[in-house]
Design an enzyme around this catalytic site. Structure first.
Site, PDB file in Angstrom:
ATOM      1  N   ASP A   1      -8.148   4.482   5.785  1.00  0.00           N
ATOM      2  CA  ASP A   1      -6.853   4.911   5.262  1.00  0.00           C
ATOM      3  C   ASP A   1      -6.281   6.020   6.163  1.00  0.00           C
ATOM      4  O   ASP A   1      -5.738   7.016   5.683  1.00  0.00           O
ATOM      5  CB  ASP A   1      -6.933   5.383   3.806  1.00  0.00           C
ATOM      6  CG  ASP A   1      -5.543   5.472   3.163  1.00  0.00           C
ATOM      7  OD1 ASP A   1      -4.549   5.145   3.841  1.00  0.00           O
ATOM      8  OD2 ASP A   1      -5.458   5.873   1.991  1.00  0.00           O
TER       9      ASP A   1
ATOM     10  N   ASP B   1       0.805  -1.226   0.000  1.00  0.00           N
ATOM     11  CA  ASP B   1       0.000   0.000   0.000  1.00  0.00           C
ATOM     12  C   ASP B   1       0.833   1.270   0.000  1.00  0.00           C
ATOM     13  O   ASP B   1       1.849   1.374   0.669  1.00  0.00           O
ATOM     14  CB  ASP B   1      -0.929   0.053   1.203  1.00  0.00           C
ATOM     15  CG  ASP B   1      -1.734   1.337   1.181  1.00  0.00           C
ATOM     16  OD1 ASP B   1      -2.496   1.522   0.230  1.00  0.00           O
ATOM     17  OD2 ASP B   1      -1.556   2.177   2.088  1.00  0.00           O
TER      18      ASP B   1
END
Lengths: 428, 307
Positions: A306, A154
């Site tokens: 996130d 990520d």
């Protein structure tokens, strides 16, 4: 330790519960749940949840706790405090720490640190490739042994399709998902969405197709080798279409989005507030509508934060130079309740995307309220209004574009493993 | 009308009245540059800093001359001589300059929004002297001034902007300004140098330059922004010049009193031929001359010297 939660509306989508019930917690487990449970008199805490919602603790499959390496941005302590305040009892932390979580010693460090200092459960996500370089696979098996629940590079896409293919194949041994951050680097050399934002500001653009091409590629590869792909933080209408279509013929696809992708459009960046800089970038109104539709029709399985905390210096610079990310734990629940207020989702459907769906993706024994199960429970009120003040964040990351916003709905109590780790003063 | 804004960050935030007010104010200053003693005491005691992170000849000199003719004290800081090269952030530079109490800071920066950031942090007035591909408000104002001076009006004109639109702060600011008037704005250039949704700004797009210039009242040529990667958007400078270089044949297609504009610096033989740049339709040097008057007007308004 005994806790009694009385008269709350318990909503647990996994077990199809939506009723006014009492819950009694003994030590770390849910002891009993039912109507009018008699108090024993030896309870340490009796919570009057009347008028509030009692739900399984939320599970965030995408967060950045920054430790080790970036303790000036966040630590496991402050990050999990913020998570607990936001209603999360389990968080998955991404591997882009320093050193990168690409080997078991880093995984073990995070898990040990979280056990000692964490306010909620922490599940590390291992790196797909060593150093997030996209070249060689990390020691996924060893990290799995140490406790990772997924792998992801990520912050980056694995550029090399062959390496990614091998990752999809290799994870089949452990049955953990690959979490894909989708970005075509040749097309994404900008800072804001290609549309109104780039047109009006002259900031270099990131077109929607930079995301969509890689969403498509990753699904094609996963399907070819029959492995699970989870697409994270999707932001465009095109991604929704691609995923919805692929799901018709292939079942091992899931995806998530984040509150900022259904709350804000790219117009938010017009004042050059660097707190609006995220990757992928804030998209157009049409994309936001498509994301909401995707949440409604089930194309989007999960809402993640996130959570990407940054120090002030990383944001107090020119837009181009600013770090990407939003400190998201402490506003996610309230922002997401907007979906309920707008009629996009029912409260059950919303809770589902924060509990049972992420638990299922990661094979976690949490995300439900059931006798004999771990007592990971939150109490929130969907109607209480409050004003976001970044200065009161538990997170070290004060980087939020929602500072000063009046939001509706607030988490009031968080119980992790039978312990009260957060309690708002509004809850008597 | 009274001027109330602290800063001039872009055309985007200006009303039509404010734009016209600036042009009107500039008009009264133009005559000063024609005097033998080119100085008035209007801004005596005011300190004006030009803070340039990007190279500039015209804009910086123009601002400095404007300030000096109004008797302000001017200080020039450029990236190569500033602490920027030592790694100082814009925020720290701003705070330090602010401590010395300047009245106006004129900033040029390669990154969009840098002037906005600066303006939010300090009490001095900030003038955007060009921020990346975003805006160049004083250029647009001097362009409007020049068009108005030459044509006697803005309404009813066909204005064609040609070249590297996507990277051009001059194009953006001009479009934002001209949209307030009843004008036909046509943008031309290779599709790779046009934002895909350019029409949303209220302009027409015509890739064929020959068609674009038909009956034009104003042709505004832009330079390829090599410093922003402009050359990678086209196969070669030579091919670009063939397709989008302004030649005498284009002038014939335009109105017979067409004016040719260019914000400079011009690349002769690339976007414009010598004969057009130096020809009778060119107002390129008038633009430069008017730039001083427009900037005098802006400094005058921002320092509150009008009240």
């Amino acid at each position: 330790m005994r806790i009694m939660i009385k008269n709350g509306r318990v909503i647990d989508p996994k077990n199809s519960i939506n009723d006014i019930l009492d819950i009694s917690i003994k030590d770390n487990l849910i002891d009993k749940m039912g109507k009018n449970i008699k108090e024993k008199g030896n309870e340490d805490h009796i919570i009057n949840a009347s008028g509030h919602i009692v739900a399984p603790g939320f599970i965030d499959i995408h967060a950045h706790l920054r430790e080790p390496g970036y303790e000036y941005k966040e630590t496991i302590t402050t990050g999990t405090m913020a998570a607990a305040r936001g209603g999360f009892t389990s968080v998955v932390c991404m591997a882009n720490t320093d050193p990168v979580n690409d080997n078991k010693s880093v995984t073990e460090y995070i898990i040990k640190k979280a056990r000692l200092e964490g306010y909620c459960r922490v599940f590390p996500c291992g790196a797909i490739t060593k150093g997030l370089k996209g070249e060689e696979l990390s020691e996924i098996g060893e990290m799995f042994g140490a406790g990772i629940v997924a792998i992801s590079d990520d912050g980056k896409s694995v550029r090399n399709s062959e390496v990614l293919r091998k990752a999809f194949e290799y994870t089949k041994i452990f049955n953990i998902p690959v979490i894909s951050h989708c970005e075509d680097y040749d097309l994404s050399k900008g800072y804001v969405h290609e549309g109104a934002a780039s047109l009006l500001t002259g900031l270099e653009a990131i077109p929607s197709i930079a995301e969509e091409l890689i969403v498509n590629r990753d699904i094609v590869i996963a399907q070819y080798v029959d492995s699970h792909v989870h697409i994270t933080h999707i932001s465009t209408a095109g991604s929704i279409d691609i995923i919805a279509n692929a799901k018709k013929t292939y079942k091992r696809i899931t995806c998530d989005t984040c509150p900022h992708y259904f709350i804000l459009t790219d117009e938010a960046i017009l004042g050059f507030d660097t707190n609006t800089k995220v990757n992928p970038p804030l998209r157009s109104k049409r994309d936001v509508e498509a994301i909401k539709e995707g949440l409604k029709n089930g194309t989007i399985d999960i809402i993640a934060t996130d959570h990407a905390p940054h120090d002030i210096t990383s944001k107090d610079v020119e837009y181009n130079l600013a770090s990407s990310g939003i400190s998201g734990f402490e506003t996610a629940l309230s922002l997401s309740l907007n979906l309920v207020n707008e009629g996009v989702l029912s409260l059950e459907e919303l809770i589902k995307k924060f509990t049972v769906n992420p638990a299922r993706l990661l094979n976690l024994p949490y995300g439900e309220i059931k006798e004999g199960k771990a007592a990971d429970i939150i109490v929130f009120n969907p109607d209480i209004e409050w004003v976001v003040d970044k200065n009161t964040f538990y997170s070290k990351g004060k980087n939020t574009p929602f500072h000063g916003w009046r939001l509706k709905g607030k988490n009031l109590l968080t119980i992790v493993d039978g312990n009260i780790v957060f309690r708002d003063k509004a809850l008597r | 009308m009274n001027w109330v804004k602290k800063d001039l960050l872009g055309i985007k935030g200006l009303t039509k009245e404010e734009i016209l007010f600036i042009l009107e104010t500039a008009e009264s200053f133009k005559e000063i540059s024609l005097r033998e003693i080119k100085k008035v005491p209007t801004l005596r005691g005011k300190t004006i800093i030009t803070l340039f992170y990007e190279p500039s000849t015209r804009t910086r000199t123009s601002f400095e001359i404007a300030a000096k003719r109004l008797s302000a004290d001017t200080i020039n800081i450029s990236a190569s001589t500033s602490s920027y090269v030592k790694g100082e952030t814009l925020k720290d530079t701003a705070k330090n300059l602010e401590s010395m109490r300047p009245d106006v800071i004129i900033i040029r920066h390669s990154m969009p929004g840098a002037p906005h950031m600066l303006a939010g942090m300090i009490d001095s007035s900030v003038v955007n002297g060009g921020d990346g591909s975003h805006e160049h408000p004083t250029q647009a104002l001097l362009d409007l001034y020049t068009i108005k001076e030459k044509k006697g009006r803005l309404d009813g004109l066909k204005i064609v902007i040609i070249g590297d639109i996507i990277h051009s702060r001059v194009a953006r600011s001009n479009i934002f300004a001209l949209r307030h008037f009843n004008v036909d704005i046509v943008c031309s250039g290779p599709p790779t140098m046009m934002p895909p949704n350019l029409e949303e700004l209220g302009v027409r797009v015509e890739y064929d330059m020959n068609k674009a210039v038909e009956d034009a009242d104003v042709i505004m040529m832009l330079r390829i922004q090599k410093e922003r990667g402009g050359t990678s958007y086209i196969p070669s400078i030579r091919e670009y010049s063939t397709l989008y270089g302004l030649k005498a044949s284009h002038i014939e297609r335009a109105k017979k009193d067409v004016i040719i504009m260019h914000p400079g610096p011009i690349n002769r033989g690339v976007e414009i031929t010598d004969e057009v740049a130096d020809g009778p339709y060119s107002v390129i040097l008038d633009q430069v001359e008017n730039g001083v008057a427009v900037r005098m007007g802006i400094l005058y308004l921002l320092t509150g010297s009008a009240s």
